[in-house]
Motif scaffolding. Structure first.
Motif, PDB file in Angstrom:
ATOM      1  N   THR A  85       0.422  -1.183  -0.428  1.00 53.62           N
ATOM      2  CA  THR A  85       0.457  -0.548   0.184  1.00 53.62           C
ATOM      3  C   THR A  85       0.758   1.322  -0.143  1.00 53.62           C
ATOM      4  O   THR A  85       0.139   2.437  -0.213  1.00 53.62           O
ATOM      5  N   GLY A  86       1.984   0.747  -0.089  1.00 53.25           N
ATOM      6  CA  GLY A  86       3.138   2.377   0.642  1.00 53.25           C
ATOM      7  C   GLY A  86       2.914   3.455   1.334  1.00 53.25           C
ATOM      8  O   GLY A  86       3.257   3.879   2.140  1.00 53.25           O
ATOM      9  N   ASN A  87       1.221   2.817   2.780  1.00 52.13           N
ATOM     10  CA  ASN A  87       1.542   3.277   3.593  1.00 52.13           C
ATOM     11  C   ASN A  87       2.174   3.180   4.828  1.00 52.13           C
ATOM     12  O   ASN A  87       1.920   1.240   5.267  1.00 52.13           O
ATOM     13  N   PRO A  88       2.767   4.106   5.556  1.00 49.08           N
ATOM     14  CA  PRO A  88       3.607   2.695   7.123  1.00 49.08           C
ATOM     15  C   PRO A  88       3.093   2.644   7.919  1.00 49.08           C
ATOM     16  O   PRO A  88       3.068   1.895   8.780  1.00 49.08           O
ATOM     17  N   ASN A  89       1.311   3.378   8.190  1.00 49.61           N
ATOM     18  CA  ASN A  89       0.879   2.936   9.070  1.00 49.61           C
ATOM     19  C   ASN A  89       0.346   1.641   8.865  1.00 49.61           C
ATOM     20  O   ASN A  89      -0.372   1.299   9.953  1.00 49.61           O
ATOM     21  N   ASP A  90      -0.022   1.707   8.033  1.00 49.60           N
ATOM     22  CA  ASP A  90      -0.063  -0.174   7.565  1.00 49.60           C
ATOM     23  C   ASP A  90       0.767  -1.228   8.898  1.00 49.60           C
ATOM     24  O   ASP A  90       0.264  -2.227   9.285  1.00 49.60           O
TER      25      ASP A  90
END
Length: 125
Positions: A85-90
């Motif tokens: 996803t490219g989202n570090p929060n995931d």
């Protein structure tokens, strides 16, 4: 390899029969035996495979004896692909789920917790 003469040692004879044989050889009552290792090896090779094993019957018997009793399924290869996803929060959320399970004991150790454990571990007078 030529024949080798067996030299008995009375101190190494492990049985009474071996001691008696060693005594008889030492006194000259018995002849010292000789051993031909090459001939013994060749003779042993003849006994290592039975006559039936040299035929197709032997191969069939071996196949039947070692065949599995149950059929096994063939494993299927599966391919797992993750979507980035490219989202570090995931990643952070996933790490929290793995690290902070509700069923685990305390995972954070503070100075107060260590001090309390030391106090409980001291001897009571």
């Amino acid at each position: 390899m030529p024949d080798e003469e067996v030299k008995p040692n009375l101190n190494e004879a492990s049985t009474q029969e071996a001691q008696l044989a060693a005594d008889n050889i030492a006194s000259g009552e018995e002849e010292t035996p000789t051993v031909n290792f090459d001939a013994d090896y060749v003779a042993a090779q003849k006994f290592s495979v039975s006559e039936v094993d040299r035929t197709s019957k032997g191969a069939a018997a071996a196949e039947a004896a070692t065949a599995p009793d149950q059929k096994t399924s063939q494993p299927q290869q599966t391919k797992t692909q993750t979507q980035s996803t490219g989202n570090p929060n995931d990643f952070i959320e996933s790490a929290k789920e793995v690290g902070n399970s509700q069923t685990e004991v305390v995972t954070d150790v503070s100075d107060d917790l260590v001090e309390e454990a030391l106090e409980k571990g001291e001897r009571q007078n």
